[in-house]
Design an enzyme around this catalytic site. Structure first.
Site, PDB file in Angstrom:
ATOM      1  N   SER A  68       0.805  -1.221   0.000  1.00 17.90           N
ATOM      2  CA  SER A  68       0.000   0.000   0.000  1.00 17.90           C
ATOM      3  C   SER A  68       0.839   1.272   0.000  1.00 17.90           C
ATOM      4  O   SER A  68       0.398   2.313  -0.499  1.00 17.90           O
ATOM      5  CB  SER A  68      -0.942   0.007   1.209  1.00 17.90           C
ATOM      6  OG  SER A  68      -0.218  -0.155   2.421  1.00 17.90           O
ATOM      7  N   GLY A 105      -2.048  -4.477   0.900  1.00 18.38           N
ATOM      8  CA  GLY A 105      -2.217  -5.716   1.631  1.00 18.38           C
ATOM      9  C   GLY A 105      -1.271  -6.821   1.221  1.00 18.38           C
ATOM     10  O   GLY A 105      -1.269  -7.892   1.824  1.00 18.38           O
ATOM     11  N   ASN A 133       3.450  -6.037   5.705  1.00 18.28           N
ATOM     12  CA  ASN A 133       2.249  -6.826   5.970  1.00 18.28           C
ATOM     13  C   ASN A 133       2.583  -8.202   6.529  1.00 18.28           C
ATOM     14  O   ASN A 133       1.796  -8.782   7.276  1.00 18.28           O
ATOM     15  CB  ASN A 133       1.393  -6.942   4.707  1.00 18.28           C
ATOM     16  CG  ASN A 133       0.684  -5.635   4.396  1.00 18.28           C
ATOM     17  OD1 ASN A 133       0.030  -5.054   5.252  1.00 18.28           O
ATOM     18  ND2 ASN A 133       0.836  -5.154   3.178  1.00 18.28           N
ATOM     19  N   ASP A 213      -4.798   7.639   9.749  1.00 23.27           N
ATOM     20  CA  ASP A 213      -4.684   6.271  10.273  1.00 23.27           C
ATOM     21  C   ASP A 213      -3.349   6.037  10.985  1.00 23.27           C
ATOM     22  O   ASP A 213      -3.154   5.012  11.642  1.00 23.27           O
ATOM     23  CB  ASP A 213      -4.891   5.229   9.173  1.00 23.27           C
ATOM     24  CG  ASP A 213      -3.861   5.296   8.046  1.00 23.27           C
ATOM     25  OD1 ASP A 213      -2.832   5.989   8.194  1.00 23.27           O
ATOM     26  OD2 ASP A 213      -4.086   4.632   7.007  1.00 23.27           O
ATOM     27  N   HIS A 216      -0.207   5.176   6.920  1.00 16.75           N
ATOM     28  CA  HIS A 216       0.178   5.491   5.547  1.00 16.75           C
ATOM     29  C   HIS A 216       0.650   6.938   5.426  1.00 16.75           C
ATOM     30  O   HIS A 216       0.022   7.842   5.982  1.00 16.75           O
ATOM     31  CB  HIS A 216      -1.001   5.264   4.600  1.00 16.75           C
ATOM     32  CG  HIS A 216      -1.436   3.837   4.533  1.00 16.75           C
ATOM     33  ND1 HIS A 216      -2.407   3.328   5.370  1.00 16.75           N
ATOM     34  CD2 HIS A 216      -1.011   2.811   3.750  1.00 16.75           C
ATOM     35  CE1 HIS A 216      -2.569   2.037   5.091  1.00 16.75           C
ATOM     36  NE2 HIS A 216      -1.735   1.695   4.118  1.00 16.75           N
TER      37      HIS A 216
END
Length: 243
Positions: A68, A105, A133, A213, A216
């Site tokens: 991502s 992801g 991840n 968040d 990111h």
């Protein structure tokens, strides 16, 4: 099925460590496992350089194989890492096109599974930026190492030079963090390839450079990543011949 089929389920101790990492700010080191459709640009490939002076030299192709972070999650395509890295390289006088091959992801196993169709044969340099991840899912470092080694070997077999972008685990992960972090440095040394130690250098855990968040990078965070990565990419390109 690929090496990612070997991925173990995270142990309860790792789940507890991840919770503590979130509570203490370690979340900045972990990438979200989101689907490719979640606020991600539909096409994060950057356009060819338009600078007439740059076009005088053969255009070099750089492919960003990642998750991502490289896909530009939560950002317009014009602010995604492939575009900003291309701009930083052009500012340094290089004629370069950066292709985005990031899937939100994705683990190292996912990157390995799609390697052949995600990285085209005309790539002059592939930046491998995977692993966050895997850490989130508690994948054993030995499996991460094996997947990354298979990616590196696969690219080398096709004559595509590799630059390995590292990821770091938060200290709260204890012995897992130390073992995980060593994967990237060990592979770079073992395979004699250039490396960028930490993709999120100068950005992780800093609220100024991350989206709400806390995971990111925002547009400014991406710019910082591109600025740090560009000299390493330029150096790597200087040692390779155009494809």
């Amino acid at each position: 099925m690929g090496l990612n089929a070997m991925t173990p389920k995270p142990s309860s101790s790792l789940i507890d460590l991840r919770r503590r990492a979130v509570l203490t700010g370690g979340v900045g080191f972990v990438l979200a496992s989101c689907s490719p459709s979640d606020n991600e640009p539909a096409d994060n490939k950057s356009s060819a350089p338009g600078d007439p002076q740059a076009s005088a030299s053969p255009e070099r192709i750089v492919t960003l194989l990642g998750d991502s972070i490289t896909a530009g999650y939560g950002l317009p395509s014009s602010q995604a890492l492939p575009v900003k890295l291309e701009e930083a390289l052009e500012a340094a006088g290089l004629a370069v096109r950066v292709r985005g091959a990031g899937v939100s992801g994705d683990t190292t196993g996912g990157g390995l599974a799609r390697l052949d169709h995600s990285v085209q044969d005309d790539t002059d340099l592939c930046i491998v930026a995977l692993g966050g991840n895997d850490m989130l899912q508690g994948v054993e470092p030995a499996v991460v190492r094996a997947n990354l080694q298979a990616i590196i070997s696969g690219l080398k077999a096709r004559g595509i030079p590799v630059l390995l972008a590292g990821m770091r685990a938060p200290a709260q992960y204890g012995s897992y963090a130390a073992e995980f972090d060593r994967v990237f440095t060990d592979l770079a040394r073992q395979d004699d390839i250039p490396a960028y130690p930490f993709l999120l250098e100068g950005v992780a855990l800093d609220r100024r450079y991350n989206q709400p968040d806390g995971i990111h990078p925002n547009a400014e965070g991406v710019r910082i990543i591109a600025a740090g990565l560009a000299p390493v990419v330029a150096e790597a390109l200087s040692t390779t011949k155009p494809g």
